[in-house]
Design an enzyme around this catalytic site. Structure first.
Site, PDB file in Angstrom:
ATOM      1  N   ASP A 136      46.828  39.430  34.477  1.00 25.75           N
ATOM      2  CA  ASP A 136      45.671  39.612  35.350  1.00 25.75           C
ATOM      3  C   ASP A 136      45.750  41.012  35.946  1.00 25.75           C
ATOM      4  O   ASP A 136      46.666  41.322  36.703  1.00 25.75           O
ATOM      5  CB  ASP A 136      45.671  38.560  36.459  1.00 25.75           C
ATOM      6  CG  ASP A 136      44.478  38.729  37.386  1.00 25.75           C
ATOM      7  OD1 ASP A 136      43.352  38.436  36.946  1.00 25.75           O
ATOM      8  OD2 ASP A 136      44.668  39.180  38.528  1.00 25.75           O
ATOM      9  N   GLU A 169      41.838  39.988  30.466  1.00 23.92           N
ATOM     10  CA  GLU A 169      40.417  39.785  30.670  1.00 23.92           C
ATOM     11  C   GLU A 169      39.662  40.990  30.139  1.00 23.92           C
ATOM     12  O   GLU A 169      40.092  42.126  30.343  1.00 23.92           O
ATOM     13  CB  GLU A 169      40.156  39.632  32.165  1.00 23.92           C
ATOM     14  CG  GLU A 169      39.184  38.540  32.488  1.00 23.92           C
ATOM     15  CD  GLU A 169      39.092  38.343  33.995  1.00 23.92           C
ATOM     16  OE1 GLU A 169      38.036  37.921  34.451  1.00 23.92           O
ATOM     17  OE2 GLU A 169      40.078  38.613  34.703  1.00 23.92           O
ATOM     18  N   ASP A 186      46.179  35.865  41.940  1.00 30.02           N
ATOM     19  CA  ASP A 186      46.345  36.609  40.697  1.00 30.02           C
ATOM     20  C   ASP A 186      47.231  35.850  39.706  1.00 30.02           C
ATOM     21  O   ASP A 186      46.976  35.858  38.510  1.00 30.02           O
ATOM     22  CB  ASP A 186      46.949  37.992  40.981  1.00 30.02           C
ATOM     23  CG  ASP A 186      46.017  38.852  41.820  1.00 30.02           C
ATOM     24  OD1 ASP A 186      44.791  38.589  41.778  1.00 30.02           O
ATOM     25  OD2 ASP A 186      46.503  39.759  42.512  1.00 30.02           O
TER      26      ASP A 186
END
Ligand SMILES: [Zn+2]
Length: 412
Positions: free
Chosen positions: A194, A278, A362
């Site tokens: 992340d 991501e 996170d």
């Protein structure tokens, strides 16, 4: 299998070599601007634009008359500059086509004149290039001493070209080589990463990489230096001096940022078999003025670019999770979705009865990302079955490892 990559390192020039490099960079810049003007004039007159080969022929004729100073530089520098100009137009037209199809939203980037104000620039040489452990021999410039011994490959590679560039008074050489790809060796765990502003990266195994915030640490100083430049008279020596000091600070920030990104991405690509990140819309995020500076300071886009090409070098796999997946809002244990989660909530609290998981926001997101690696391989086998879990993560792109060799990379 062969692939192309580049090695970039700093060179230590003596006065004569520095003059030679400045002259080459100047010739490349001059020819680029000359070619751009010729193309524009020809297009305005005839509706057709001459290509690099036409322009080079025209330039050679001019060399015998008004541009005789160009005999002092290698013929490669102007030739490659014209080739760069052709590429600049090709990329511009490619973006135009994409924009018409609605696949591209950024600026079109019509080729611009090169100016000395933004650094002396660069030039590319081909032909007789020889690499020694502590020096590189280039056409016309002779043997240039390298600041780092043994970094440039001397054996087992085919040398394609060398690009010499200047930044804030420092000169670099980037050698493009064709080399054999080693057999991929990476066998490691699956990890979700992340990326964030508060912490640079949180890994699903609990590792937290702090954000060094290189720009923010120097921002006060940089702001002061900017003021110092604008307060000096236009065109004065003092203004030039102040601009140089400022450029040095920016160079330092850039170097530190690059170092952090290279260290983290190399470590991930070498030690993990699958990395899930991501697919952030960085350009879109930069439009938010409150976040832009912090996001640019992390260098998300560069991080992703490095991770993708290094994964292909070391044999690991990168999965880009769709940006619309609620990886932050979903409980990593039971799948409950917290729709009220805001950017300010640093702790994720699951309100599902019987779960009640409480953990770092996170870390929760990173674990969710890591889970995607498993569910995405399921969905590959059982195509279209659409279990509850699979449909929730249906936006996962797979596999997203870029296979093309990256030639722009400098140091790994
Ligand atoms: Zn839960």
């Amino acid at each position: 299998m062969n692939f192309t990559r580049a090695y970039k390192t700093e060179v230590d020039l003596n006065d004569k070599q520095a003059t030679g490099c400045k002259r080459h960079a100047g010739a490349a810049r001059f020819v680029y601007n000359w070619g751009l003007a010729r193309k524009q004039a020809a297009y305005a007159a005839t509706g057709k634009s001459p290509c690099a080969i036409d322009l080079h022929r025209e330039l050679n004729a001019l060399k015998q008359t008004e541009l005789s100073w160009m005999y002092e530089v290698s013929k490669c520098a102007p030739q490659e500059a014209l080739r760069n100009l052709d590429n600049a137009f090709a990329h511009f037209f490619r973006r135009c086509t994409l924009k018409r199809q609605g696949k591209f939203k950024g600026k079109l980037g019509y080729p611009q004149r090169k100016t000395k104000k933004q650094g002396l620039g660069s030039f590319r040489l081909t032909g007789a290039i020889v690499v020694f452990p502590a020096a590189i021999q280039l056409p016309r410039l002779g043997r240039l001493r390298l600041k780092e011994r043994g970094y440039l490959p001397t054996t087992g590679v085919k040398l394609l070209s060398a690009t010499v560039s200047e930044q804030a008074g420092h000169w670099y050489v980037s050698v493009q080589v064709e080399q054999e790809r080693e057999a991929p060796t990476t066998t490691g765990p699956i990890v979700g990463v992340d990326l964030g502003v508060k912490t640079l990266a949180t890994l699903s195994d609990g590792t937290v990489l702090p954000n060094p915030r290189h720009l923010k640490r120097r921002l006060k100083k940089i702001k002061r230096l900017h003021k110092a430049v604008t307060r000096k008279q236009h065109g004065s020596k003092n203004r030039k001096k102040a601009a140089r000091t400022l450029a040095k600070q920016y160079r330092r920030v850039g170097n530190q940022r690059a170092n952090t990104a290279h260290q983290v991405t190399t470590r991930l690509a070498k030690t993990k078999s699958v990395i899930v990140i991501e697919d952030l819309n960085v350009a879109g995020m930069l439009k938010n003025h409150h976040l832009a500076q912090a996001i640019a300071d992390v260098g998300f886009a560069e991080f992703r670019r490095q991770l993708l090409y290094k994964a292909s070098w070391y044999g690991s796999r990168v999965i880009l999770a769709s940006r619309w997946e609620p990886s932050s809002k979903t409980c990593s244990r039971c799948g409950w979705v917290d729709d009220d989660l805001t950017l300010g909530d640093r702790i994720f609290r699951c309100e599902h009865p019987g779960c009640g998981q409480v953990l770092d926001r996170d870390l929760n997101a990173a674990i969710n990302l890591a889970k995607l690696a498993g569910s995405s391989s399921d969905s590959q086998n059982a195509c279209g079955e659409g279990s509850a879990g699979a449909s929730r993560w249906a936006g996962v792109k797979l596999p997203s490892v870029k296979q093309e060799p990256n030639t722009r990379c400098a140091s790994a």
